[in-house]
Write a protein that holds these residues in place. Sequence first.
Motif, short mmCIF file in Angstrom:
data_model
loop_
_atom_site.label_atom_id
_atom_site.label_comp_id
_atom_site.label_asym_id
_atom_site.label_seq_id
_atom_site.Cartn_x
_atom_site.Cartn_y
_atom_site.Cartn_z
N THR A 1 -25.32 25.70 -7.79
CA THR A 1 -26.48 26.23 -7.08
C THR A 1 -26.12 27.59 -6.50
O THR A 1 -25.13 27.71 -5.76
CB THR A 1 -26.91 25.27 -5.95
OG1 THR A 1 -27.22 24.00 -6.52
CG2 THR A 1 -28.12 25.80 -5.21
N ALA A 2 -26.91 28.60 -6.84
CA ALA A 2 -26.65 29.97 -6.40
C ALA A 2 -27.93 30.55 -5.79
O ALA A 2 -28.66 31.29 -6.45
CB ALA A 2 -26.17 30.83 -7.57
N PRO A 3 -28.23 30.22 -4.53
CA PRO A 3 -29.51 30.59 -3.93
C PRO A 3 -29.83 32.08 -3.95
O PRO A 3 -30.99 32.46 -4.05
CB PRO A 3 -29.38 30.07 -2.49
CG PRO A 3 -28.44 28.92 -2.61
CD PRO A 3 -27.43 29.36 -3.64
N ARG A 4 -28.80 32.93 -3.87
CA ARG A 4 -29.08 34.38 -3.86
C ARG A 4 -29.68 34.87 -5.17
O ARG A 4 -30.24 35.98 -5.22
CB ARG A 4 -27.80 35.16 -3.56
CG ARG A 4 -27.33 35.06 -2.12
CD ARG A 4 -26.24 36.09 -1.85
NE ARG A 4 -25.67 35.96 -0.52
CZ ARG A 4 -24.78 36.80 0.00
NH1 ARG A 4 -24.37 37.84 -0.72
NH2 ARG A 4 -24.31 36.62 1.21
N THR A 5 -29.56 34.10 -6.24
CA THR A 5 -30.11 34.51 -7.54
C THR A 5 -31.53 33.99 -7.76
O THR A 5 -32.17 34.39 -8.74
CB THR A 5 -29.22 34.01 -8.69
OG1 THR A 5 -29.32 32.57 -8.78
CG2 THR A 5 -27.77 34.39 -8.48
N LYS B 1 -32.54 22.59 -8.15
CA LYS B 1 -31.13 22.93 -7.92
C LYS B 1 -30.80 23.05 -6.43
O LYS B 1 -29.72 22.66 -6.00
CB LYS B 1 -30.78 24.22 -8.66
CG LYS B 1 -30.73 24.03 -10.17
CD LYS B 1 -30.06 25.17 -10.89
CE LYS B 1 -29.89 24.84 -12.37
NZ LYS B 1 -29.11 25.84 -13.10
N VAL B 2 -31.74 23.56 -5.64
CA VAL B 2 -31.52 23.61 -4.20
C VAL B 2 -31.41 22.20 -3.64
O VAL B 2 -30.49 21.89 -2.86
CB VAL B 2 -32.64 24.39 -3.49
CG1 VAL B 2 -32.49 24.26 -1.97
CG2 VAL B 2 -32.61 25.87 -3.88
N PHE B 3 -32.32 21.32 -4.05
CA PHE B 3 -32.28 19.94 -3.55
C PHE B 3 -31.05 19.18 -4.08
O PHE B 3 -30.52 18.31 -3.38
CB PHE B 3 -33.55 19.19 -3.93
CG PHE B 3 -34.67 19.39 -2.93
CD1 PHE B 3 -34.53 18.96 -1.63
CD2 PHE B 3 -35.85 20.01 -3.32
CE1 PHE B 3 -35.56 19.14 -0.70
CE2 PHE B 3 -36.88 20.19 -2.40
CZ PHE B 3 -36.73 19.77 -1.08
N CYS B 4 -30.61 19.49 -5.28
CA CYS B 4 -29.40 18.87 -5.82
C CYS B 4 -28.22 19.16 -4.90
O CYS B 4 -27.43 18.26 -4.57
CB CYS B 4 -29.13 19.40 -7.23
SG CYS B 4 -27.69 18.69 -8.04
N TYR B 5 -28.11 20.40 -4.48
CA TYR B 5 -27.04 20.80 -3.54
C TYR B 5 -27.19 20.08 -2.20
O TYR B 5 -26.22 19.54 -1.65
CB TYR B 5 -27.10 22.32 -3.36
CG TYR B 5 -26.57 22.83 -2.05
CD1 TYR B 5 -25.23 22.68 -1.69
CD2 TYR B 5 -27.42 23.50 -1.17
CE1 TYR B 5 -24.75 23.17 -0.48
CE2 TYR B 5 -26.95 23.99 0.04
CZ TYR B 5 -25.62 23.82 0.39
OH TYR B 5 -25.15 24.30 1.59
N THR C 1 -36.04 11.12 -7.21
CA THR C 1 -35.62 12.02 -8.28
C THR C 1 -34.12 12.23 -8.23
O THR C 1 -33.51 12.24 -7.16
CB THR C 1 -36.32 13.38 -8.16
OG1 THR C 1 -35.87 14.24 -9.23
CG2 THR C 1 -35.99 14.07 -6.84
N LYS C 2 -33.52 12.37 -9.39
CA LYS C 2 -32.10 12.70 -9.51
C LYS C 2 -31.91 14.06 -10.15
O LYS C 2 -30.79 14.47 -10.44
CB LYS C 2 -31.38 11.63 -10.34
CG LYS C 2 -31.53 10.20 -9.83
CD LYS C 2 -30.96 10.01 -8.43
CE LYS C 2 -31.10 8.57 -7.97
NZ LYS C 2 -30.63 8.40 -6.58
N SER C 3 -33.02 14.77 -10.34
CA SER C 3 -32.97 16.02 -11.10
C SER C 3 -32.13 17.08 -10.39
O SER C 3 -32.26 17.31 -9.19
CB SER C 3 -34.38 16.56 -11.32
OG SER C 3 -34.33 17.82 -11.97
N CYS C 4 -31.27 17.72 -11.17
CA CYS C 4 -30.51 18.88 -10.70
C CYS C 4 -30.91 20.11 -11.51
O CYS C 4 -30.12 21.06 -11.67
CB CYS C 4 -29.02 18.62 -10.82
SG CYS C 4 -28.36 17.51 -9.55
N GLY C 5 -32.13 20.09 -12.04
CA GLY C 5 -32.59 21.21 -12.84
C GLY C 5 -31.96 21.19 -14.22
O GLY C 5 -31.43 20.18 -14.68
N ILE C 6 -32.01 22.34 -14.86
CA ILE C 6 -31.47 22.45 -16.22
C ILE C 6 -30.46 23.60 -16.30
O ILE C 6 -30.33 24.38 -15.38
CB ILE C 6 -32.59 22.68 -17.26
CG1 ILE C 6 -33.42 23.91 -16.90
CG2 ILE C 6 -33.48 21.45 -17.36
CD1 ILE C 6 -34.48 24.25 -17.92
#
Length: 386
Positions: free
Chosen positions: A153-157, A366-370, A381-386
């Motif tokens: 997870t790279a929030p600045r991007t 991805k933010v929620f995965c982190y 949900t278990k999603s960490c995006g793609i």
Amino acid sequence: MIKFQIVWHRSIFYFFFAIQTLLFITHCKGENFSNVCDPQSKAFYQTIFLKFALNDKSITCGIGPFPGKEITSYSIPSLGISGIISDTNISLVSDTLSSFTPLVAKFTTTGESVSIGNVTQTSEVTANSFSSNLIYTVTATDGTSKDYTVTLTAPRTYGGSSLVLWFKADSLNLSDGANVQTWNDFSGRGNHLTQVTFPTRQPVYRLNQVNGLPALNFSQASLTSMSYSGGTGFSSINSGSFFLVFKMPQTHPATNLLLVGSANGREINIGASPGNELYLWRNGSGLTPPSVNSIPVTTFIAIASVQNTNVSWQEYWNGDLKGNATSNIESYVTGTDGSLSNGNMDGDVAEFFFFDSALSQNEIDKVFCYLRAKYKLIATTKSCGI
């Protein structure tokens, strides 16, 4: 009381362990162990039982070693970050990464080999792009395998690099009960929160609040609040994405969480108990339809408010979508000043973000995965995006 419970639990454990050992020795007494590898003998099963009891992974009677296929540690040394391993998911976060270039990971494994697709992975050697999730396949000596999903997870991007506020309680190195005068912003914009004018209104730093991590306590009785001024990076008229990890008490007043822009700016509120609904206001003016959900109290939760211009507004809890408004969405003017609470918040804040745009679903995931991995939050949900 706690010490008594620990001693009592240990006493029970040792009692049953002693009984089990006595039964095992009594049962084995007089047994012929001349051929312990004969599956027809009791000695064979007693030997295998002892092997498991002692966690002996060596070869015995053709059994073992037991093949491993786990990743036991994972990090990216160049970023100075380590992954949180949960089942077959590995979550990392970078508070400095502003663009993706190939990075080299360091990992340990019990497997014979590790690969991504058809490419063999060597710890501290192989470089990969982390702009998308990586699927590592760990293969054991017996040919079986296990897949691990690595999410950076790279929030600045995210949101076209629109992150303008990011605050983490665990970034502060304070003693329990200390007042917080300044809370540094990790968005890279320098939009730091302060409370200098009224020291009695400073939030209080509390250790071990959620998954062993600290949080800042805000109190209505003390009119606790923090603010920023001369903020940079704010440009959106309507869109915005807000994430907050916090806990509210059972009984609380209507609570102001965040104000972005004092004149007709975005104001995110929670209704008084027992309603606890999430509200999105235009400061001093209109109201976007509130959520119909009652946010849980007395436990930490990650909530998000994501608005796409004046077309839609979504509410999330720990990554689960809880509401989606598509009409009567207010317009906002984003200013360069704002605050965390206006003095009427009762609750504890562990971390929050504000993006000056509507994040994509992949970025939200991805933010929620982190956040789920860091704070051990539960979601459907278990999603960490793609």
